[in-house]
Scaffold this motif. Structure first.
Motif, PDB file in Angstrom:
ATOM      1  N   VAL A  33     -81.090  98.457  29.356  1.00  0.00           N
ATOM      2  CA  VAL A  33     -82.107  97.953  28.428  1.00  0.00           C
ATOM      3  C   VAL A  33     -83.294  97.381  29.214  1.00  0.00           C
ATOM      4  O   VAL A  33     -84.451  97.622  28.864  1.00  0.00           O
ATOM      5  CB  VAL A  33     -81.508  96.897  27.470  1.00  0.00           C
ATOM      6  CG1 VAL A  33     -82.593  96.165  26.697  1.00  0.00           C
ATOM      7  CG2 VAL A  33     -80.534  97.562  26.502  1.00  0.00           C
ATOM      8  N   ASP A  34     -83.010  96.634  30.280  1.00  0.00           N
ATOM      9  CA  ASP A  34     -84.085  96.089  31.108  1.00  0.00           C
ATOM     10  C   ASP A  34     -84.939  97.207  31.705  1.00  0.00           C
ATOM     11  O   ASP A  34     -86.169  97.135  31.704  1.00  0.00           O
ATOM     12  CB  ASP A  34     -83.527  95.212  32.235  1.00  0.00           C
ATOM     13  CG  ASP A  34     -82.972  93.892  31.744  1.00  0.00           C
ATOM     14  OD1 ASP A  34     -83.259  93.506  30.581  1.00  0.00           O
ATOM     15  OD2 ASP A  34     -82.245  93.243  32.513  1.00  0.00           O
ATOM     16  N   PHE A  35     -84.278  98.241  32.222  1.00  0.00           N
ATOM     17  CA  PHE A  35     -84.996  99.376  32.798  1.00  0.00           C
ATOM     18  C   PHE A  35     -85.858 100.060  31.741  1.00  0.00           C
ATOM     19  O   PHE A  35     -87.028 100.367  31.982  1.00  0.00           O
ATOM     20  CB  PHE A  35     -84.009 100.378  33.404  1.00  0.00           C
ATOM     21  CG  PHE A  35     -84.642 101.688  33.779  1.00  0.00           C
ATOM     22  CD1 PHE A  35     -85.490 101.781  34.874  1.00  0.00           C
ATOM     23  CD2 PHE A  35     -84.399 102.828  33.030  1.00  0.00           C
ATOM     24  CE1 PHE A  35     -86.078 102.991  35.223  1.00  0.00           C
ATOM     25  CE2 PHE A  35     -84.983 104.032  33.363  1.00  0.00           C
ATOM     26  CZ  PHE A  35     -85.825 104.119  34.463  1.00  0.00           C
ATOM     27  N   THR A  36     -85.287 100.283  30.576  1.00  0.00           N
ATOM     28  CA  THR A  36     -86.021 100.939  29.498  1.00  0.00           C
ATOM     29  C   THR A  36     -87.235 100.119  29.088  1.00  0.00           C
ATOM     30  O   THR A  36     -88.326 100.662  28.890  1.00  0.00           O
ATOM     31  CB  THR A  36     -85.098 101.182  28.291  1.00  0.00           C
ATOM     32  OG1 THR A  36     -83.996 102.000  28.705  1.00  0.00           O
ATOM     33  CG2 THR A  36     -85.830 101.868  27.153  1.00  0.00           C
ATOM     34  N   ASP A 101     -85.132 101.235  41.759  1.00  0.00           N
ATOM     35  CA  ASP A 101     -84.538  99.914  41.549  1.00  0.00           C
ATOM     36  C   ASP A 101     -83.346 100.016  40.600  1.00  0.00           C
ATOM     37  O   ASP A 101     -82.300  99.413  40.835  1.00  0.00           O
ATOM     38  CB  ASP A 101     -85.588  98.949  40.997  1.00  0.00           C
ATOM     39  CG  ASP A 101     -85.073  97.532  40.878  1.00  0.00           C
ATOM     40  OD1 ASP A 101     -84.503  97.016  41.865  1.00  0.00           O
ATOM     41  OD2 ASP A 101     -85.247  96.929  39.793  1.00  0.00           O
ATOM     42  N   PHE A 102     -83.500 100.798  39.536  1.00  0.00           N
ATOM     43  CA  PHE A 102     -82.409 100.980  38.575  1.00  0.00           C
ATOM     44  C   PHE A 102     -81.194 101.621  39.245  1.00  0.00           C
ATOM     45  O   PHE A 102     -80.065 101.180  39.046  1.00  0.00           O
ATOM     46  CB  PHE A 102     -82.886 101.838  37.399  1.00  0.00           C
ATOM     47  CG  PHE A 102     -81.807 102.141  36.402  1.00  0.00           C
ATOM     48  CD1 PHE A 102     -81.345 101.176  35.527  1.00  0.00           C
ATOM     49  CD2 PHE A 102     -81.244 103.413  36.345  1.00  0.00           C
ATOM     50  CE1 PHE A 102     -80.343 101.461  34.612  1.00  0.00           C
ATOM     51  CE2 PHE A 102     -80.247 103.706  35.428  1.00  0.00           C
ATOM     52  CZ  PHE A 102     -79.797 102.723  34.567  1.00  0.00           C
ATOM     53  N   VAL A 103     -81.436 102.645  40.050  1.00  0.00           N
ATOM     54  CA  VAL A 103     -80.333 103.321  40.740  1.00  0.00           C
ATOM     55  C   VAL A 103     -79.627 102.354  41.681  1.00  0.00           C
ATOM     56  O   VAL A 103     -78.388 102.287  41.716  1.00  0.00           O
ATOM     57  CB  VAL A 103     -80.837 104.569  41.499  1.00  0.00           C
ATOM     58  CG1 VAL A 103     -79.785 105.109  42.457  1.00  0.00           C
ATOM     59  CG2 VAL A 103     -81.252 105.652  40.506  1.00  0.00           C
ATOM     60  N   GLN A 104     -80.388 101.582  42.463  1.00  0.00           N
ATOM     61  CA  GLN A 104     -79.788 100.626  43.389  1.00  0.00           C
ATOM     62  C   GLN A 104     -78.971  99.567  42.658  1.00  0.00           C
ATOM     63  O   GLN A 104     -77.843  99.252  43.062  1.00  0.00           O
ATOM     64  CB  GLN A 104     -80.868  99.951  44.240  1.00  0.00           C
ATOM     65  CG  GLN A 104     -81.498 100.874  45.259  1.00  0.00           C
ATOM     66  CD  GLN A 104     -82.696 100.246  45.948  1.00  0.00           C
ATOM     67  OE1 GLN A 104     -83.174  99.184  45.565  1.00  0.00           O
ATOM     68  NE2 GLN A 104     -83.198 100.913  46.977  1.00  0.00           N
ATOM     69  N   GLN A 105     -79.520  99.035  41.577  1.00  0.00           N
ATOM     70  CA  GLN A 105     -78.785  98.024  40.819  1.00  0.00           C
ATOM     71  C   GLN A 105     -77.544  98.621  40.161  1.00  0.00           C
ATOM     72  O   GLN A 105     -76.508  97.958  40.086  1.00  0.00           O
ATOM     73  CB  GLN A 105     -79.697  97.366  39.775  1.00  0.00           C
ATOM     74  CG  GLN A 105     -80.742  96.466  40.392  1.00  0.00           C
ATOM     75  CD  GLN A 105     -81.566  95.744  39.338  1.00  0.00           C
ATOM     76  OE1 GLN A 105     -81.117  95.537  38.224  1.00  0.00           O
ATOM     77  NE2 GLN A 105     -82.775  95.360  39.694  1.00  0.00           N
ATOM     78  N   LEU A 109     -73.748  97.393  40.830  1.00  0.00           N
ATOM     79  CA  LEU A 109     -72.897  97.049  39.694  1.00  0.00           C
ATOM     80  C   LEU A 109     -71.600  97.846  39.732  1.00  0.00           C
ATOM     81  O   LEU A 109     -70.514  97.297  39.536  1.00  0.00           O
ATOM     82  CB  LEU A 109     -73.653  97.299  38.389  1.00  0.00           C
ATOM     83  CG  LEU A 109     -72.996  96.869  37.096  1.00  0.00           C
ATOM     84  CD1 LEU A 109     -72.732  95.367  37.094  1.00  0.00           C
ATOM     85  CD2 LEU A 109     -73.884  97.235  35.918  1.00  0.00           C
ATOM     86  N   ALA A 110     -71.694  99.126  40.018  1.00  0.00           N
ATOM     87  CA  ALA A 110     -70.498  99.969  40.088  1.00  0.00           C
ATOM     88  C   ALA A 110     -69.579  99.511  41.221  1.00  0.00           C
ATOM     89  O   ALA A 110     -68.356  99.419  41.037  1.00  0.00           O
ATOM     90  CB  ALA A 110     -70.896 101.425  40.283  1.00  0.00           C
ATOM     91  N   GLU A 111     -70.162  99.213  42.370  1.00  0.00           N
ATOM     92  CA  GLU A 111     -69.352  98.735  43.500  1.00  0.00           C
ATOM     93  C   GLU A 111     -68.648  97.427  43.162  1.00  0.00           C
ATOM     94  O   GLU A 111     -67.471  97.242  43.472  1.00  0.00           O
ATOM     95  CB  GLU A 111     -70.234  98.558  44.736  1.00  0.00           C
ATOM     96  CG  GLU A 111     -70.716  99.860  45.327  1.00  0.00           C
ATOM     97  CD  GLU A 111     -71.809  99.676  46.376  1.00  0.00           C
ATOM     98  OE1 GLU A 111     -72.144  98.513  46.704  1.00  0.00           O
ATOM     99  OE2 GLU A 111     -72.330 100.698  46.858  1.00  0.00           O
ATOM    100  N   SER A 112     -69.367  96.533  42.518  1.00  0.00           N
ATOM    101  CA  SER A 112     -68.784  95.252  42.117  1.00  0.00           C
ATOM    102  C   SER A 112     -67.644  95.459  41.118  1.00  0.00           C
ATOM    103  O   SER A 112     -66.594  94.817  41.216  1.00  0.00           O
ATOM    104  CB  SER A 112     -69.869  94.368  41.505  1.00  0.00           C
ATOM    105  OG  SER A 112     -69.325  93.196  40.965  1.00  0.00           O
ATOM    106  N   ASN A 113     -67.847  96.364  40.174  1.00  0.00           N
ATOM    107  CA  ASN A 113     -66.821  96.632  39.161  1.00  0.00           C
ATOM    108  C   ASN A 113     -65.573  97.262  39.772  1.00  0.00           C
ATOM    109  O   ASN A 113     -64.450  96.936  39.388  1.00  0.00           O
ATOM    110  CB  ASN A 113     -67.384  97.522  38.052  1.00  0.00           C
ATOM    111  CG  ASN A 113     -68.426  96.809  37.230  1.00  0.00           C
ATOM    112  OD1 ASN A 113     -68.459  95.583  37.171  1.00  0.00           O
ATOM    113  ND2 ASN A 113     -69.291  97.561  36.604  1.00  0.00           N
ATOM    114  N   VAL A 114     -65.768  98.161  40.728  1.00  0.00           N
ATOM    115  CA  VAL A 114     -64.623  98.778  41.410  1.00  0.00           C
ATOM    116  C   VAL A 114     -63.846  97.703  42.171  1.00  0.00           C
ATOM    117  O   VAL A 114     -62.609  97.664  42.129  1.00  0.00           O
ATOM    118  CB  VAL A 114     -65.089  99.915  42.345  1.00  0.00           C
ATOM    119  CG1 VAL A 114     -63.980 100.345  43.284  1.00  0.00           C
ATOM    120  CG2 VAL A 114     -65.581 101.097  41.523  1.00  0.00           C
TER     121      VAL A 114
END
Length: 126
Positions: A33-36, A101-105, A109-114
């Motif tokens: 949503v922030d990116f959009t 920036d969106f891809v990096q974030q 996020l994915a790394e943190s969730n894993v």
């Protein structure tokens, strides 16, 4: 038949379920949503700038009353074209930056969730 699937609410860890499934989904949704919002605002800003430039050029053309005015208008068109080219370049760079920036974030996020899921699985296994 249904009795085979009895789930003891005391054994069901809602905090773990929340941290593994819902929290990551909400975090990704918030990021999206922030990116959009940033992308739409960038597009609106660009659209307004291009519209303002176009309307200003039409107004300038309406003020042409003689050959000298036409010459002046045409000379001004070169500057407008240069400014628009620079604006397009800047707008494209802004969109690329937002996407990067969106891809990096998203990756963070994915790394943190894993990592959280692995820690939760380790705790459950013990």
């Amino acid at each position: 038949m249904i009795s085979q699937f009895n789930i003891d609410p005391k054994q069901f860890d809602t905090k773990q379920f929340e941290s593994i499934f819902f929290a990551p989904a909400r975090a990704y949704a918030a990021l999206s949503v922030d990116f959009t919002e940033k992308l739409v605002n960038a597009q609106l800003d660009a659209t307004k700038a291009y519209t303002d430039t176009g309307l200003a050029q039409v107004r300038n053309l309406l003020n042409v009353k003689d050959a000298e005015g036409l010459r002046s208008y045409l000379e001004g068109q070169q500057n407008v074209a240069k400014e628009l080219t620079e604006r397009l370049k800047g707008d494209a760079e802004k969109v690329v930056s937002l996407q990067q920036d969106f891809v990096q974030q998203s990756q963070k996020l994915a790394e943190s969730n894993v990592k959280q899921a692995q820690e939760a699985a380790t705790k459950t296994a013990k």
